[in-house]
Scaffold this motif. Structure first.
Motif, PDB file in Angstrom:
ATOM      1  N   PRO A 153       0.196  80.735  -0.553  1.00 62.12           N
ATOM      2  CA  PRO A 153       1.453  80.861   0.191  1.00 62.12           C
ATOM      3  C   PRO A 153       2.175  82.194  -0.013  1.00 62.12           C
ATOM      4  N   LEU A 154       1.845  82.924  -1.086  1.00 65.96           N
ATOM      5  CA  LEU A 154       2.463  84.229  -1.374  1.00 65.96           C
ATOM      6  C   LEU A 154       3.984  84.151  -1.440  1.00 65.96           C
ATOM      7  N   VAL A 155       4.462  83.167  -2.176  1.00 68.83           N
ATOM      8  CA  VAL A 155       5.895  83.042  -2.452  1.00 68.83           C
ATOM      9  C   VAL A 155       6.075  82.959  -3.963  1.00 68.83           C
ATOM     10  N   TYR A 156       7.273  83.305  -4.415  1.00 67.06           N
ATOM     11  CA  TYR A 156       7.585  83.268  -5.838  1.00 67.06           C
ATOM     12  C   TYR A 156       8.098  81.883  -6.195  1.00 67.06           C
ATOM     13  N   ARG A 157       7.377  81.199  -7.050  1.00 70.74           N
ATOM     14  CA  ARG A 157       7.674  79.799  -7.350  1.00 70.74           C
ATOM     15  C   ARG A 157       8.944  79.614  -8.161  1.00 70.74           C
ATOM     16  N   GLU A 158       9.373  80.642  -8.906  1.00 76.06           N
ATOM     17  CA  GLU A 158      10.601  80.511  -9.688  1.00 76.06           C
ATOM     18  C   GLU A 158      11.850  80.746  -8.840  1.00 76.06           C
ATOM     19  N   LEU A 159      11.679  81.283  -7.634  1.00 73.95           N
ATOM     20  CA  LEU A 159      12.804  81.498  -6.726  1.00 73.95           C
ATOM     21  C   LEU A 159      12.966  80.294  -5.794  1.00 73.95           C
ATOM     22  N   THR A 160      14.115  80.190  -5.177  1.00 71.48           N
ATOM     23  CA  THR A 160      14.337  79.157  -4.166  1.00 71.48           C
ATOM     24  C   THR A 160      13.724  79.607  -2.842  1.00 71.48           C
ATOM     25  N   ALA A 161      13.644  78.693  -1.902  1.00 75.51           N
ATOM     26  CA  ALA A 161      13.148  79.043  -0.565  1.00 75.51           C
ATOM     27  C   ALA A 161      14.015  80.134   0.049  1.00 75.51           C
ATOM     28  N   LEU A 162      15.320  79.985  -0.082  1.00 68.60           N
ATOM     29  CA  LEU A 162      16.258  80.969   0.471  1.00 68.60           C
ATOM     30  C   LEU A 162      16.079  82.331  -0.189  1.00 68.60           C
ATOM     31  N   GLU A 163      15.933  82.343  -1.501  1.00 68.45           N
ATOM     32  CA  GLU A 163      15.749  83.611  -2.222  1.00 68.45           C
ATOM     33  C   GLU A 163      14.435  84.278  -1.843  1.00 68.45           C
ATOM     34  N   ASN A 164      13.373  83.489  -1.670  1.00 64.80           N
ATOM     35  CA  ASN A 164      12.088  84.040  -1.251  1.00 64.80           C
ATOM     36  C   ASN A 164      12.202  84.735   0.097  1.00 64.80           C
ATOM     37  N   LEU A 165      12.771  84.053   1.069  1.00 69.67           N
ATOM     38  CA  LEU A 165      12.855  84.631   2.406  1.00 69.67           C
ATOM     39  C   LEU A 165      13.826  85.802   2.442  1.00 69.67           C
ATOM     40  N   ASP A 166      14.881  85.749   1.640  1.00 76.31           N
ATOM     41  CA  ASP A 166      15.800  86.887   1.573  1.00 76.31           C
ATOM     42  C   ASP A 166      15.077  88.111   1.010  1.00 76.31           C
ATOM     43  N   LEU A 167      14.272  87.904  -0.020  1.00 72.09           N
ATOM     44  CA  LEU A 167      13.499  89.003  -0.613  1.00 72.09           C
ATOM     45  C   LEU A 167      12.542  89.607   0.413  1.00 72.09           C
ATOM     46  N   TYR A 168      11.770  88.758   1.084  1.00 68.59           N
ATOM     47  CA  TYR A 168      10.835  89.263   2.094  1.00 68.59           C
ATOM     48  C   TYR A 168      11.583  89.911   3.254  1.00 68.59           C
ATOM     49  N   GLY A 169      12.735  89.371   3.603  1.00 64.74           N
ATOM     50  CA  GLY A 169      13.542  89.970   4.667  1.00 64.74           C
ATOM     51  C   GLY A 169      13.998  91.368   4.316  1.00 64.74           C
ATOM     52  N   ARG A 170      14.367  91.572   3.062  1.00 62.85           N
ATOM     53  CA  ARG A 170      14.757  92.919   2.619  1.00 62.85           C
ATOM     54  C   ARG A 170      13.553  93.849   2.597  1.00 62.85           C
ATOM     55  N   LEU A 171      12.406  93.351   2.136  1.00 67.20           N
ATOM     56  CA  LEU A 171      11.196  94.177   2.100  1.00 67.20           C
ATOM     57  C   LEU A 171      10.785  94.638   3.501  1.00 67.20           C
ATOM     58  N   TYR A 172      10.894  93.746   4.470  1.00 65.95           N
ATOM     59  CA  TYR A 172      10.522  94.066   5.850  1.00 65.95           C
ATOM     60  C   TYR A 172      11.686  94.645   6.665  1.00 65.95           C
TER      61      TYR A 172
ATOM     62  N   ARG B  11      18.808  89.291   8.660  1.00 68.69           N
ATOM     63  CA  ARG B  11      17.826  88.466   7.934  1.00 68.69           C
ATOM     64  C   ARG B  11      18.376  87.111   7.522  1.00 68.69           C
ATOM     65  N   ARG B  12      19.667  87.027   7.209  1.00 69.45           N
ATOM     66  CA  ARG B  12      20.215  85.728   6.796  1.00 69.45           C
ATOM     67  C   ARG B  12      20.195  84.738   7.949  1.00 69.45           C
ATOM     68  N   GLU B  13      20.522  85.205   9.136  1.00 73.42           N
ATOM     69  CA  GLU B  13      20.490  84.331  10.310  1.00 73.42           C
ATOM     70  C   GLU B  13      19.064  83.912  10.622  1.00 73.42           C
ATOM     71  N   ARG B  14      18.144  84.875  10.559  1.00 73.29           N
ATOM     72  CA  ARG B  14      16.738  84.574  10.859  1.00 73.29           C
ATOM     73  C   ARG B  14      16.168  83.624   9.798  1.00 73.29           C
ATOM     74  N   THR B  15      16.504  83.859   8.529  1.00 73.39           N
ATOM     75  CA  THR B  15      16.053  82.984   7.450  1.00 73.39           C
ATOM     76  C   THR B  15      16.546  81.561   7.669  1.00 73.39           C
ATOM     77  N   GLY B  16      17.824  81.413   7.970  1.00 71.41           N
ATOM     78  CA  GLY B  16      18.388  80.086   8.212  1.00 71.41           C
ATOM     79  C   GLY B  16      17.733  79.390   9.387  1.00 71.41           C
ATOM     80  N   MET B  17      17.485  80.149  10.453  1.00 65.87           N
ATOM     81  CA  MET B  17      16.863  79.579  11.646  1.00 65.87           C
ATOM     82  C   MET B  17      15.448  79.080  11.339  1.00 65.87           C
ATOM     83  N   LEU B  18      14.677  79.854  10.583  1.00 64.02           N
ATOM     84  CA  LEU B  18      13.305  79.437  10.256  1.00 64.02           C
ATOM     85  C   LEU B  18      13.281  78.248   9.306  1.00 64.02           C
ATOM     86  N   LEU B  19      14.150  78.265   8.299  1.00 66.24           N
ATOM     87  CA  LEU B  19      14.210  77.126   7.381  1.00 66.24           C
ATOM     88  C   LEU B  19      14.600  75.849   8.121  1.00 66.24           C
TER      89      LEU B  19
END
Length: 193
Positions: A74-93, A98-106
């Motif tokens: 899955p390439l996610v960080y297991r110690e982070l929350t779902a929200l923190e994972n997507l926020d991190l990837y959103g910043r990387l990309y 990103r917060r709106e897109r993250t919320g929409m996907l979750l």
């Protein structure tokens, strides 16, 4: 968007792919099938730029930053929350809004209520849903999915089916042992032996 001629890949003496020719137009949908060990995962890793071919030519007309890849992990960080994972990837990309897109996907993938929980507490199916969110977060123009239905329950499979039914102009390549689910969306097929 994708052009390959005589594409091959070896790992030492072991040949995994040999002589693969394919052409996928922008907006096309390629379904890749074949038995275990036929090279489906290797092909997707080549298309994602994670491996280099050992023979033949491969041209991808998509920026690597606009490629979404879902592999077996899955390439996610297991110690982070779902929200923190997507926020991190959103910043990387550098995802705008990103917060709106993250919320929409979750929300879309049924993980909103679990957004604050550590990913280490997620079931395998929830991890797959989160991995799909990660893959789609930056609105990729090239979407590469390796066995995307793996571990999904009926609800998760329906969500993925809806995503594949409306690829929003993306070029899509899916490797699957369940071709009947994907065949209605595919514009072409590649069977590896």
């Amino acid at each position: 968007m994708i052009s390959a001629s005589g594409l091959g890949r070896r790992f030492g003496e072991r040949r995994v792919l040999s002589g693969v020719d394919l052409s996928v137009e922008r907006g096309g949908f390629l379904l890749v099938t074949g038995p275990n060990g036929s090279g489906k995962t290797t092909l997707l890793r080549l298309l994602a730029g994670l491996l280099a071919p050992t023979e033949g030519a491969l041209e991808i007309q998509a920026d690597r930053g606009r490629t979404g890849f879902l592999g077996h992990e899955p390439l996610v960080y297991r110690e982070l929350t779902a929200l923190e994972n997507l926020d991190l990837y959103g910043r990387l990309y550098r995802v705008p809004e990103r917060r709106e897109r993250t919320g929409m996907l979750l929300e879309r993938f049924g993980l909103w209520d679990a957004r604050g929980e550590p990913v280490s507490t997620f079931s395998r199916g929830m991890l797959q849903r989160l991995a799909l969110c990660r893959t789609l977060l930056h609105d990729p123009e090239l979407l590469l999915l390796d066995e995307p239905f793996s571990a999904l329950d009926a609800g998760g499979a329906e969500l993925l089916q809806a995503e594949l039914a409306d690829p929003a102009g993306r070029t899509v390549v899916v490797a699957s042992h369940q071709p009947d689910r994907i065949a209605p969306h595919a514009t072409q097929r590649l069977a590896l032996a």
